[in-house]
Design an enzyme around this catalytic site. Structure first.
Site, PDB file in Angstrom:
ATOM      1  N   GLU A  30      10.186 -12.172 -31.652  1.00  0.00           N
ATOM      2  CA  GLU A  30      11.475 -12.879 -31.594  1.00  0.00           C
ATOM      3  C   GLU A  30      11.685 -13.471 -30.204  1.00  0.00           C
ATOM      4  O   GLU A  30      12.156 -14.594 -30.053  1.00  0.00           O
ATOM      5  CB  GLU A  30      12.621 -11.921 -31.928  1.00  0.00           C
ATOM      6  CG  GLU A  30      12.626 -11.468 -33.380  1.00  0.00           C
ATOM      7  CD  GLU A  30      13.873 -10.670 -33.747  1.00  0.00           C
ATOM      8  OE1 GLU A  30      14.777 -10.541 -32.911  1.00  0.00           O
ATOM      9  OE2 GLU A  30      13.926 -10.184 -34.873  1.00  0.00           O
ATOM     10  N   MET A  74      26.219  -9.824 -36.199  1.00  0.00           N
ATOM     11  CA  MET A  74      26.166  -9.147 -37.487  1.00  0.00           C
ATOM     12  C   MET A  74      27.449  -9.316 -38.308  1.00  0.00           C
ATOM     13  O   MET A  74      27.961  -8.348 -38.877  1.00  0.00           O
ATOM     14  CB  MET A  74      25.843  -7.655 -37.268  1.00  0.00           C
ATOM     15  CG  MET A  74      24.568  -7.418 -36.499  1.00  0.00           C
ATOM     16  SD  MET A  74      23.133  -8.304 -37.159  1.00  0.00           S
ATOM     17  CE  MET A  74      22.441  -7.026 -38.172  1.00  0.00           C
ATOM     18  N   ASP A  80      21.019 -16.565 -44.813  1.00  0.00           N
ATOM     19  CA  ASP A  80      19.591 -16.578 -44.442  1.00  0.00           C
ATOM     20  C   ASP A  80      18.778 -17.590 -45.254  1.00  0.00           C
ATOM     21  O   ASP A  80      17.616 -17.325 -45.603  1.00  0.00           O
ATOM     22  CB  ASP A  80      18.978 -15.175 -44.610  1.00  0.00           C
ATOM     23  CG  ASP A  80      19.672 -14.138 -43.741  1.00  0.00           C
ATOM     24  OD1 ASP A  80      20.123 -14.495 -42.638  1.00  0.00           O
ATOM     25  OD2 ASP A  80      19.766 -12.970 -44.168  1.00  0.00           O
ATOM     26  N   ASN A 115      17.529 -10.553 -27.452  1.00  0.00           N
ATOM     27  CA  ASN A 115      17.242 -11.988 -27.660  1.00  0.00           C
ATOM     28  C   ASN A 115      18.035 -12.860 -26.693  1.00  0.00           C
ATOM     29  O   ASN A 115      17.527 -13.861 -26.190  1.00  0.00           O
ATOM     30  CB  ASN A 115      17.528 -12.389 -29.114  1.00  0.00           C
ATOM     31  CG  ASN A 115      16.379 -12.019 -30.031  1.00  0.00           C
ATOM     32  OD1 ASN A 115      15.322 -12.627 -29.989  1.00  0.00           O
ATOM     33  ND2 ASN A 115      16.580 -10.974 -30.833  1.00  0.00           N
ATOM     34  N   HIS A 168      16.259 -14.154 -37.815  1.00  0.00           N
ATOM     35  CA  HIS A 168      16.329 -13.113 -38.835  1.00  0.00           C
ATOM     36  C   HIS A 168      15.010 -12.332 -38.827  1.00  0.00           C
ATOM     37  O   HIS A 168      13.931 -12.938 -38.780  1.00  0.00           O
ATOM     38  CB  HIS A 168      16.571 -13.749 -40.208  1.00  0.00           C
ATOM     39  CG  HIS A 168      16.679 -12.733 -41.295  1.00  0.00           C
ATOM     40  ND1 HIS A 168      17.807 -11.951 -41.470  1.00  0.00           N
ATOM     41  CD2 HIS A 168      15.798 -12.336 -42.239  1.00  0.00           C
ATOM     42  CE1 HIS A 168      17.613 -11.135 -42.486  1.00  0.00           C
ATOM     43  NE2 HIS A 168      16.406 -11.345 -42.965  1.00  0.00           N
ATOM     44  N   ASN A 198      19.963 -19.280 -36.276  1.00  0.00           N
ATOM     45  CA  ASN A 198      19.975 -17.815 -36.356  1.00  0.00           C
ATOM     46  C   ASN A 198      18.536 -17.326 -36.287  1.00  0.00           C
ATOM     47  O   ASN A 198      17.602 -18.048 -36.628  1.00  0.00           O
ATOM     48  CB  ASN A 198      20.595 -17.391 -37.696  1.00  0.00           C
ATOM     49  CG  ASN A 198      20.642 -15.881 -37.857  1.00  0.00           C
ATOM     50  OD1 ASN A 198      20.998 -15.160 -36.918  1.00  0.00           O
ATOM     51  ND2 ASN A 198      20.272 -15.379 -39.026  1.00  0.00           N
TER      52      ASN A 198
HETATM   53  C1  GAR Z   1      17.204  -8.919 -34.017  1.00  0.00           C
HETATM   54  O1  GAR Z   1      16.096  -8.221 -34.511  1.00  0.00           O
HETATM   55  C2  GAR Z   1      17.622  -9.996 -34.977  1.00  0.00           C
HETATM   56  O2  GAR Z   1      16.552 -10.546 -35.684  1.00  0.00           O
HETATM   57  C3  GAR Z   1      18.513  -9.240 -35.902  1.00  0.00           C
HETATM   58  O3  GAR Z   1      19.253  -8.374 -35.073  1.00  0.00           O
HETATM   59  C4  GAR Z   1      18.439  -8.007 -33.959  1.00  0.00           C
HETATM   60  C5  GAR Z   1      19.236  -8.198 -32.702  1.00  0.00           C
HETATM   61  O4  GAR Z   1      18.560  -7.677 -31.596  1.00  0.00           O
HETATM   62  N1  GAR Z   1      19.386 -10.118 -36.614  1.00  0.00           N
HETATM   63  C6  GAR Z   1      19.734  -9.927 -37.874  1.00  0.00           C
HETATM   64  O5  GAR Z   1      19.389  -8.961 -38.524  1.00  0.00           O
HETATM   65  C7  GAR Z   1      20.636 -11.001 -38.453  1.00  0.00           C
HETATM   66  N2  GAR Z   1      20.656 -10.923 -39.866  1.00  0.00           N
HETATM   67  P1  GAR Z   1      19.085  -7.983 -30.113  1.00  0.00           P
HETATM   68  O6  GAR Z   1      20.576  -7.650 -30.085  1.00  0.00           O
HETATM   69  O7  GAR Z   1      18.314  -7.048 -29.245  1.00  0.00           O
HETATM   70  O8  GAR Z   1      18.812  -9.417 -29.825  1.00  0.00           O
END
Ligand code: GAR
Length: 209
Positions: A170, A86, A141, A14, A105, A103
């Site tokens: 995302e 996280m 959340d 992201n 999610h 954020n």
């Molecule tokens: C993403 O899927 C995001 O939605 C999730 O972690 C991943 C990070 O991916 N976030 C959560 O679960 C927060 N509660 P990335 O490091 O490749 O961006």
């Protein structure tokens, strides 16, 4: 120009989408709580300054959050973007950045707050799934949702394929929402969230059905 900090713990896909989007705002810095986060490399390759603030090095959550808060002040940040960060944030930290922290999610909030969202969607037999960008509030959340990406769950999907498919969405909605914030199209106001001058009741939806 709005100055953005991105907080990460992992791969940072992201973060990469935000970098690649050439936002109107400037990504002033990236903070990771994990030294092994690949997101740090992505930031460095893009010439963005990084800070490693390891939660393990601090006696408690408040002390860790204070260190992050100080870093954000040092960078003179206007907007905090959590991108796969996280750690649960303390109420004090969230209050300090209220209306200035978003954020992403991996579920269609308010469904499936917390962890393991893809497996929980499969266990329930839902036919729709997706992701939500929302303002961060003290309740996990639960802040105002700004945008959602929606996809259809296929019969052959497993948790991994769903995670991959949600990631694609995302990478579309997160840069879009951050850009809207940078340009003022979305504003956090005393009476709630305004979207292009109108009160935002429901999240803007991007569907890939
Ligand atoms: C993403 O899927 C995001 O939605 C999730 O972690 C991943 C990070 O991916 N976030 C959560 O679960 C927060 N509660 P990335 O490091 O490749 O961006």
């Amino acid at each position: 120009m709005i100055k953005i900090a991105v907080l990460v713990s992992g791969s940072g896909s992201n973060l990469q989408a935000l970098i690649d989007a050439n936002l109107s705002g400037q990504i002033a810095g990236v903070i990771s709580n994990k030294p092994e986060a690949y997101a740090l490399e992505r930031a460095q390759k893009a010439g963005i300054q990084t800070a490693l603030i390891e939660h393990k090095q601090y006696p408690n959550r408040e002390a860790f959050d204070d260190a992050m808060h100080q870093q954000l002040l040092d960078w003179d940040v206007d907007l905090v973007v959590l991108a796969g960060f996280m750690r649960i944030l303390s109420a004090k930290f969230v209050k300090a950045w209220e209306g200035k922290m978003v954020n992403i999610h991996p579920s269609l909030l308010p469904c499936y707050k917390g962890m393991h969202t893809h497996q929980r969607v499969l266990n329930t037999g839902d036919t729709l799934h997706g992701c939500t960008v929302h303002y961060v509030t003290a309740e996990l959340d639960a802040g105002q949702a700004l945008a959602q990406g929606v996809l259809k769950v296929n019969p052959h999907d497993n948790a991994e394929t769903l995670a991959n498919r949600v990631h694609v969405l995302e990478h579309v909605i997160y840069p879009q929402v951050v850009e809207w914030i940078c340009t003022g199209a979305i504003q956090h106001t005393a009476r709630g969230v305004d979207y292009r001058g109108q009160p935002l009741q429901a999240p803007v939806q991007f569907c890939k059905l």
